[in-house]
Design a protein around this motif. Structure first.
Motif, short mmCIF file in Angstrom:
data_model
loop_
_atom_site.label_atom_id
_atom_site.label_comp_id
_atom_site.label_asym_id
_atom_site.label_seq_id
_atom_site.Cartn_x
_atom_site.Cartn_y
_atom_site.Cartn_z
N ARG A 193 4.03 5.69 -5.50
CA ARG A 193 4.04 5.72 -6.96
C ARG A 193 3.03 6.73 -7.48
N GLU A 194 1.83 6.77 -6.89
CA GLU A 194 0.81 7.73 -7.32
C GLU A 194 1.27 9.17 -7.05
N LEU A 195 1.89 9.40 -5.90
CA LEU A 195 2.39 10.74 -5.62
C LEU A 195 3.47 11.16 -6.61
N ARG A 196 4.35 10.23 -6.97
CA ARG A 196 5.41 10.54 -7.92
C ARG A 196 4.82 10.85 -9.30
N LEU A 197 3.83 10.06 -9.73
CA LEU A 197 3.18 10.32 -11.02
C LEU A 197 2.47 11.68 -11.01
N ALA A 198 1.79 11.99 -9.92
CA ALA A 198 1.09 13.27 -9.84
C ALA A 198 2.07 14.43 -9.85
N SER A 199 3.16 14.30 -9.13
CA SER A 199 4.14 15.40 -9.11
C SER A 199 4.80 15.55 -10.47
N ASN A 200 5.07 14.45 -11.16
CA ASN A 200 5.64 14.54 -12.51
C ASN A 200 4.68 15.22 -13.47
N THR A 201 3.38 14.92 -13.33
CA THR A 201 2.38 15.54 -14.20
C THR A 201 2.32 17.04 -13.96
N VAL A 202 2.29 17.44 -12.70
CA VAL A 202 2.24 18.87 -12.37
C VAL A 202 3.50 19.56 -12.86
N THR A 257 0.83 -1.21 0.00
CA THR A 257 0.00 0.00 0.00
C THR A 257 0.86 1.25 0.00
N VAL A 258 1.90 1.27 0.80
CA VAL A 258 2.81 2.42 0.84
C VAL A 258 3.49 2.59 -0.52
#
Length: 78
Positions: A34-43, A28-29
């Motif tokens: 991974r989701e946080l990294r993808l979101a930050s890369n998108t932003v 889960t962690v």
């Protein structure tokens, strides 16, 4: 992070969560990270695109043709 810090975090997690649920919690962690990294890369990519595009300059206003001198009126005879 140092190897000692990672081992210490895993040991604390093992004590708090327990050996049965530790693999589930780690998965889960990993998903959350991974989701946080993808979101930050998108932003970051969107900000870079906006900052790199040239500024939008409005087209210049059309220039009105210059008019000549006002017409000359003939003198009035009285």
């Amino acid at each position: 992070m140092d190897l000692f810090e990672i081992v210490l975090i895993l040991a604390i997690a093992l004590i708090v969560v327990g050996p049965e649920r530790l693999p589930e919690v780690m998965r889960t962690v990993g998903k959350v990270l991974r989701e946080l990294r993808l979101a930050s890369n998108t932003v970051l990519r969107e900000l870079t695109d906006v900052l790199d595009e040239p500024p939008k300059v409005p087209p210049p206003a059309p220039i009105a043709p210059k008019s000549g001198p006002p017409p000359v009126k003939p003198p009035e005879n009285t």
